[in-house]
Design an enzyme around this catalytic site. Structure first.
Site, PDB file in Angstrom:
ATOM      1  CD  GLU A  95      51.368  35.549  41.478  1.00 27.29           C
ATOM      2  OE1 GLU A  95      50.301  35.451  41.771  1.00 27.29           O
ATOM      3  OE2 GLU A  95      51.864  36.208  40.619  1.00 27.29           O
ATOM      4  NE  ARG A 147      47.861  35.830  43.796  1.00 27.53           N
ATOM      5  CZ  ARG A 147      46.938  35.484  42.809  1.00 27.53           C
ATOM      6  NH1 ARG A 147      45.760  34.725  43.150  1.00 27.53           N
ATOM      7  NH2 ARG A 147      47.039  35.830  41.546  1.00 27.53           N
ATOM      8  N   GLY A 207      39.749  33.057  35.683  1.00 26.67           N
ATOM      9  CA  GLY A 207      39.138  32.881  34.233  1.00 26.67           C
ATOM     10  C   GLY A 207      38.439  34.093  33.736  1.00 26.67           C
ATOM     11  CD  GLU A 209      40.819  39.333  31.959  1.00 26.72           C
ATOM     12  OE1 GLU A 209      39.962  39.924  31.171  1.00 26.72           O
ATOM     13  OE2 GLU A 209      41.411  39.874  33.086  1.00 26.72           O
ATOM     14  CG  ASP A 335      41.276  43.819  33.125  1.00 25.53           C
ATOM     15  OD1 ASP A 335      40.633  43.061  33.738  1.00 25.53           O
ATOM     16  OD2 ASP A 335      42.645  43.459  33.033  1.00 25.53           O
ATOM     17  CE  LYS A 362      43.494  44.847  37.074  1.00 23.74           C
ATOM     18  NZ  LYS A 362      43.266  43.531  35.907  1.00 23.74           N
ATOM     19  CG  ASN A 424      47.452  42.397  40.371  1.00 25.54           C
ATOM     20  OD1 ASN A 424      47.197  41.128  40.510  1.00 25.54           O
ATOM     21  ND2 ASN A 424      47.086  42.573  38.996  1.00 25.54           N
TER      22      ASN A 424
HETATM   23 CA    CA Z   1      40.401  41.373  34.953  1.00 27.65          CA
END
Ligand code: CA
Length: 625
Positions: A95, A147, A207, A209, A335, A362, A424
């Protein structure tokens, strides 16, 4: 009267002195520093033709001053060189936006690997492997991606997947220092490209999640020592506040959230504004997802917006102290991370020049905020959405959550956009001449969301809520934003920030992840559409297609442009090779280099462009972090 002989000798002396100087320069290339970075990518670029920071310029417009490639010749572009990116341990994913300095391309790949390639020929100068533990992937939600790098003071800075900052000598690739930022065993990780802010390098953790307490922090470029740290969620109840900003944030949380850590990761959007002395970060979702587990409901969400999650947060670049924030999604239970690269620009809005920061996270909304003070300017959906019904201008543009978007144990909802987000990490770009932002997006995806036990345990796995296949038991919610006809299922859209509206759309090109864009002073936009394995070029103002060059290799990372010996190149990484293109390059896309076993699958010669596949299904998107 001029003495010809003396003048000639003088000229010869100057010439030999110049030779000496240029030799010295060749041996010790001019180092990038904070002053050079302020000019990077601008009309006053101290190192024209290079690409020195993630977004080309510190305002991250990905707008290049180079104009040799233009509408008259872009159609004649072809391959200049290809270089294998197949290090052991690298999984053939990327990416990463490359940097270009000292005639060298620096490209990161999955698993914290860095390549230095000769930017004229593609010959590998060196390769660095941070040797992350193979278990690292088990502690990351969505892959060991990276990235890109930062460069300054002769150092390249890598944020390794296992939460280390590593400084490499930019010429030799030798390690200079390492700094452990956080514990991968506690689910802190990096996928972000670090940014330079004066004498420091700034980085944010992934992190969100898991159980993490999100933060972004600055480290001294000199030795990797911590300069400051800003937590994006407050400490657990009963623990001391680091500062007033944390005390204020604590008032916006309720319920048992602290058992799960809070979230608020900082895994993509991060900028430094040297003029305003600000570091500005985008923050991810609160953890755990289920609203009930954070004590949230339709009745109390206004009181408990869970600061500073899903926010654009600005801090003093020297001290890390809070300056302002704008929250893109309060009390997020869907989310909809406030994540995605920023673009800073001066834009004429209603007759005034505003210093804006723009983000398309998002949530599917394009936000424009005054970056001097966090004042809301505008927000408009760029795809169909239903989690919000509007923005409350009396409360600095606070999103108005759709009452039907709240869910509990007995209610399942269908939320647009889905968990991978409408946009994203795929980089946007901004062309100040055309006055347009180029935004790769995915539309029409959705998430079934219901209350459930959080699944944030050590095994990774599911992220809690997705109840795919479950039938919704609510009245369908009205969808707001552009129509399906306008945006299709995804593609590239050009937006005018003056009005926050769509100017033109290329349906099917790229999506919320993969590839990305950059734009040039010759009125071009380049896009790597990794869903079609094709490099596109369009006219920046009208969107007229000028180039569609299939590259026949898996993947496709953000493109850059650079110039060496008066030749302009367009370069980007695929999953297996770095490709550099120029006008008059070979028409066919690369054959696998000799001895490169991993390239065997690549077809020989140029293939016709594949039919447009549907955009990546982001029902449970693969880069939510
Ligand atoms: Ca998320």
């Amino acid at each position: 009267m001029l003495n010809i002989k003396k003048a000639s000798l003088w000229a010869a002396g100057v010439a030999s002195a110049l030779t000496l100087i240029s030799t010295t320069i060749a041996q010790q290339p001019r180092a990038v520093d904070a002053k050079v970075l302020v000019t990077a990518g601008t009309a006053k670029d101290a190192m024209p033709g290079t690409w020195l920071t993630y977004g080309l310029s510190q305002n991250e417009q990905r707008y290049s001053q180079l104009k040799q490639i233009d509408a008259t010749n872009v159609g004649k572009m072809g391959l200049a060189w290809a270089a294998p990116l197949t290090a052991p341990g690298g999984r053939g994913g990327t990416e990463g936006t490359p940097l270009m300095w000292n005639n060298t391309i620096y490209q990161t790949m999955d698993n914290s690997i860095v390549y230095a390639l000769d930017a004229r020929t593609g010959q590998q100068k060196w390769m660095y492997d941070a040797k992350i533990d193979p278990m690292t992937a088990r502690h990351m939600c969505c892959g060991t991606h990276n990235r890109g790098l930062a460069i300054s003071e002769g150092k390249l800075i890598l944020a390794s997947n296992d939460a280390r900052l590593i400084a490499l000598d930019a010429v030799s690739g030798k390690e200079l220092w390492q700094s452990k930022v956080a514990e991968i065993s506690e689910y802190y990780s990096f996928t972000i490209a670090p940014r330079i802010a004066g004498d420091n390098v700034v980085v944010g953790v992934g992190g969100g999640e898991y159980y993490i307490r999100g933060f972004f922090a600055a480290y001294s470029l000199k030795d990797g020592k911590l300069a400051w740290k800003f937590h994006t969620v407050p400490p657990a109840p009963g623990k001391p506040f680091e500062d007033k900003a944390q005390e204020e944030a604590a008032k916006t949380w309720t319920g048992d959230w602290a058992k799960y850590g809070g979230g608020g990761s900082v895994w993509d959007g991060l900028v430094y504004d040297p003029e305003l002395n600000l570091v500005i970060a985008g923050t991810g979702n609160p953890e755990p997802w289920p609203l009930e587990l954070r004590g949230l409901s339709q009745e109390n969400w206004l009181k408990y917006p869970n600061l500073y999650t899903n926010s654009i947060v600005a801090v003093d670049a020297k001290t890390g102290k809070y300056k302002w924030h704008y929250q893109t999604v309060p009390s997020d239970g869907w989310d909809l991370d406030g994540i995605g690269g920023f673009i800073m620009a001066d834009v004429q809005i209603e007759g005034k020049t505003r210093k804006v920061i723009m983000q398309a996270p998002k949530s599917g909304v394009f936000y424009i905020v005054d970056r001097t003070n966090g004042q809301f300017i505008s927000a408009e959906p760029f795809v169909p959405i239903n989690w919000a019904t509007g923005f409350d201008k009396k409360n600095n543009g606070r999103p108005i959550i759709n009452p039907d978007a709240f869910y509990d144990q007995n209610k399942v909802v269908v939320i647009y956009p889905g968990g991978g987000g409408a946009h994203n990490w795929a980089p946007m770009s901004y062309n100040p001449n055309a006055g347009l932002v180029y935004l790769p997006y995915t539309a029409g995806t959705y998430n079934f969301v219901a209350a459930a036990e959080p699944n944030v345990n050590a095994g990774g796995g599911a992220h809690g809520l997705g109840q795919a296949g479950q039938k919704p038991r609510t009245t369908p919610m009205p969808i707001w934003g552009p129509t399906q006809e306008q945006v299709g299922r995804g593609g590239l859209q050009a937006r005018d920030p003056k009005t926050n509206t769509i100017k033109w759309v290329k349906q099917g090109r790229g999506g919320n992840i993969g590839g990305g864009t950059m734009t040039t002073a010759s009125n071009l936009v380049f896009q790597v559409a990794s869903n079609q394995n094709t490099l596109y070029a369009y006219k920046a103002d009208t969107g007229e297609e000028l180039l569609a060059l299939p590259y026949n290799l898996p993947g496709g990372a953000p493109p850059i442009t650079y110039m060496i010996d008066n030749v302009q190149y367009i370069g980007f990484a695929t999953g297996t090779q770095f490709l550099s293109m120029k006008v008059g390059g070979t028409a066919a896309m690369p054959l696998p280099p000799a001895g490169n076993a991993k390239g065997k699958g690549a077809p020989k010669g140029a293939a016709p462009p594949p039919p447009p596949p549907p955009p990546v299904d982001e029902l449970h998107g693969n880069t939510k972090q």
